[in-house]
Design a protein around this motif. Structure first.
Motif, PDB file in Angstrom:
ATOM      1  N   PHE A   1       3.278  -0.576  -2.224  1.00  0.00           N
ATOM      2  CA  PHE A   1       2.338  -1.154  -3.189  1.00  0.00           C
ATOM      3  C   PHE A   1       2.187  -0.357  -4.480  1.00  0.00           C
ATOM      4  CE2 PHE A   1       0.907  -2.974   0.851  1.00  0.00           C
ATOM      5  CZ  PHE A   1       0.811  -4.311   0.505  1.00  0.00           C
ATOM      6  N   ALA A   2       2.599   0.913  -4.503  1.00  0.00           N
ATOM      7  CA  ALA A   2       2.366   1.725  -5.704  1.00  0.00           C
ATOM      8  C   ALA A   2       3.112   1.180  -6.909  1.00  0.00           C
ATOM      9  CB  ALA A   2       2.766   3.174  -5.446  1.00  0.00           C
ATOM     10  N   GLY A   3       4.331   0.690  -6.704  1.00  0.00           N
ATOM     11  CA  GLY A   3       5.092   0.159  -7.821  1.00  0.00           C
ATOM     12  C   GLY A   3       4.770  -1.288  -8.126  1.00  0.00           C
ATOM     13  N   ALA A   4       4.445  -2.082  -7.094  1.00  0.00           N
ATOM     14  CA  ALA A   4       4.221  -3.518  -7.284  1.00  0.00           C
ATOM     15  C   ALA A   4       2.822  -3.808  -7.809  1.00  0.00           C
ATOM     16  CB  ALA A   4       4.461  -4.258  -5.966  1.00  0.00           C
ATOM     17  N   THR A   5       1.812  -3.283  -7.152  1.00  0.00           N
ATOM     18  CA  THR A   5       0.408  -3.528  -7.542  1.00  0.00           C
ATOM     19  C   THR A   5      -0.354  -2.208  -7.463  1.00  0.00           C
ATOM     20  OG1 THR A   5      -0.107  -4.136  -5.253  1.00  0.00           O
ATOM     21  CG2 THR A   5       0.413  -5.930  -6.780  1.00  0.00           C
ATOM     22  N   PRO A   6      -0.145  -1.300  -8.397  1.00  0.00           N
ATOM     23  CA  PRO A   6      -0.785   0.023  -8.310  1.00  0.00           C
ATOM     24  C   PRO A   6      -2.304  -0.034  -8.309  1.00  0.00           C
ATOM     25  CG  PRO A   6       0.233  -0.330 -10.460  1.00  0.00           C
ATOM     26  CD  PRO A   6       0.694  -1.438  -9.585  1.00  0.00           C
ATOM     27  N   ALA A   7      -2.894  -1.010  -8.992  1.00  0.00           N
ATOM     28  CA  ALA A   7      -4.351  -1.107  -9.029  1.00  0.00           C
ATOM     29  C   ALA A   7      -4.937  -1.479  -7.669  1.00  0.00           C
ATOM     30  CB  ALA A   7      -4.788  -2.113 -10.082  1.00  0.00           C
ATOM     31  N   ARG A   8      -4.144  -2.064  -6.790  1.00  0.00           N
ATOM     32  CA  ARG A   8      -4.617  -2.499  -5.473  1.00  0.00           C
ATOM     33  C   ARG A   8      -4.046  -1.632  -4.358  1.00  0.00           C
ATOM     34  NH1 ARG A   8      -6.294  -7.857  -6.007  1.00  0.00           N
ATOM     35  NH2 ARG A   8      -7.197  -7.564  -3.928  1.00  0.00           N
ATOM     36  N   LEU A   9      -3.664  -0.406  -4.697  1.00  0.00           N
ATOM     37  CA  LEU A   9      -3.065   0.473  -3.697  1.00  0.00           C
ATOM     38  C   LEU A   9      -4.025   0.751  -2.555  1.00  0.00           C
ATOM     39  CD1 LEU A   9      -0.844   2.307  -2.673  1.00  0.00           C
ATOM     40  CD2 LEU A   9      -1.643   4.093  -4.224  1.00  0.00           C
ATOM     41  N   GLY A  10      -5.313   0.921  -2.852  1.00  0.00           N
ATOM     42  CA  GLY A  10      -6.279   1.169  -1.790  1.00  0.00           C
ATOM     43  C   GLY A  10      -6.338   0.036  -0.784  1.00  0.00           C
ATOM     44  N   ASP A  11      -6.273  -1.201  -1.264  1.00  0.00           N
ATOM     45  CA  ASP A  11      -6.263  -2.350  -0.356  1.00  0.00           C
ATOM     46  C   ASP A  11      -4.989  -2.374   0.487  1.00  0.00           C
ATOM     47  OD1 ASP A  11      -8.725  -3.244  -1.370  1.00  0.00           O
ATOM     48  OD2 ASP A  11      -7.727  -4.247  -3.033  1.00  0.00           O
TER      49      ASP A  11
END
Length: 295
Positions: free
Chosen positions: A36-46
């Protein structure tokens, strides 16, 4: 049997479960960051919450169905490496659709949720893998691995290892590993971020190779965490400073560790973007199948 023997018999499985669980937490967080860090970094926590729950369910199901002989299981690194590519391409396609929707001046257009679209793609891969693994187990087809030649096995391991290595460098430094980014990777600001990560990986590899004990991985991980905490105390760094300096994951938008994202993805994802990644989905399923056969 003596009371001491009975208590020891209960403590050993409990200690083993705690150690395996602690290592699994680190693995789940690492693989979620790769995906998820590269695809959706803002939602990494989810994404991390999603992987932690998935890892807990996996280990819980194995413990429930293993029987007295026991079964060793874990989240798969090879699948995470390929899922990172699938997540990146799915997010790119969904983001393009979202930009087109926002730019449209006529008609009604619903902007898709990129994170839910990525979750939907991983859901399709998960269900497909479950169906194939069930067929392999039901018809006892594990011996199919005998027909895979050594060059394919070596190339598979080298390829997935390279993808994980690139993902680790990106997570540590925030810079993708490419020839065009070489100047950024060797800059003093970036070097101090990824060189310690690489050094820790080398130490962990050497420790596993030289010390043939089951506790070597959790011990090395614990030592690394303690040394990092000591380093923060010595330098006077705070948690917020470490997060903004890319020494810790976060900060995260949501305070909740887990939410039912899989269920929300069924109705909130852009399924046209998911189905458009059919080749990547088939590749991820094929790689996961090879990984389970090798294991």
């Amino acid at each position: 049997m003596s009371e001491q023997g009975r208590s020891g018999g209960r403590l050993f499985p409990l200690a083993a479960g705690l150690i395996i669980g602690a290592v699994e937490v680190v693995l789940a967080v690492a693989f979620a960051a790769v995906v998820f860090a590269g695809a959706t970094p803002a939602r990494l926590g989810d994404g991390i919450g999603l992987y932690l729950v998935a890892a807990a369910l996996t280990l819980g199901f194995l413990a429930w169905r293993a029987g007295m002989r026991g079964v060793v299981g874990s989240v798969q690194d090879a699948a995470a490496a390929v899922l990172s590519l699938l997540a990146l391409s799915t997010a790119f396609k969904a983001a393009n659709i979202a930009r087109i929707c926002q730019a449209a001046s006529v008609g009604r257009c619903e902007v898709p949720d990129v994170f839910l679209t990525v979750v939907a793609a991983t859901l399709v891969v998960t269900l497909s893998c479950g169906a194939i693994f069930l067929l392999l187990g039901t018809f006892r087809l594990g011996n199919l691995v005998r027909f895979i030649p050594y060059p394919v096995v070596g190339g598979f391991l080298a390829g997935t290892g390279w993808l994980l290595f690139k993902g680790g460098i990106y997570i540590a430094s925030g810079v993708e590993l490419h020839l065009r980014t070489f100047d950024l990777l060797v800059s003093p600001v970036t070097l101090k971020r990824w060189v310690p990560a690489l050094a820790f990986g080398v130490i962990l590899l050497l420790a596993v190779r030289r010390v043939k004990k089951p506790l070597v991985i959790p011990i090395v991980l614990a030592i690394g965490l303690v040394l990092f905490a000591i380093g923060m105390l010595v330098t006077g760094s705070s948690i917020d400073a470490a997060q903004h300096g890319r020494w810790l994951l976060g900060p995260f938008e949501s305070a909740r560790l887990w939410q039912p994202w899989t269920l929300r993805a069924i109705t909130g994802a852009d399924w046209s973007a998911v189905l458009g990644q059919w080749a990547g989905i088939l590749t991820a399923v094929f790689v996961a199948t090879l990984a389970i056969l090798f294991n």
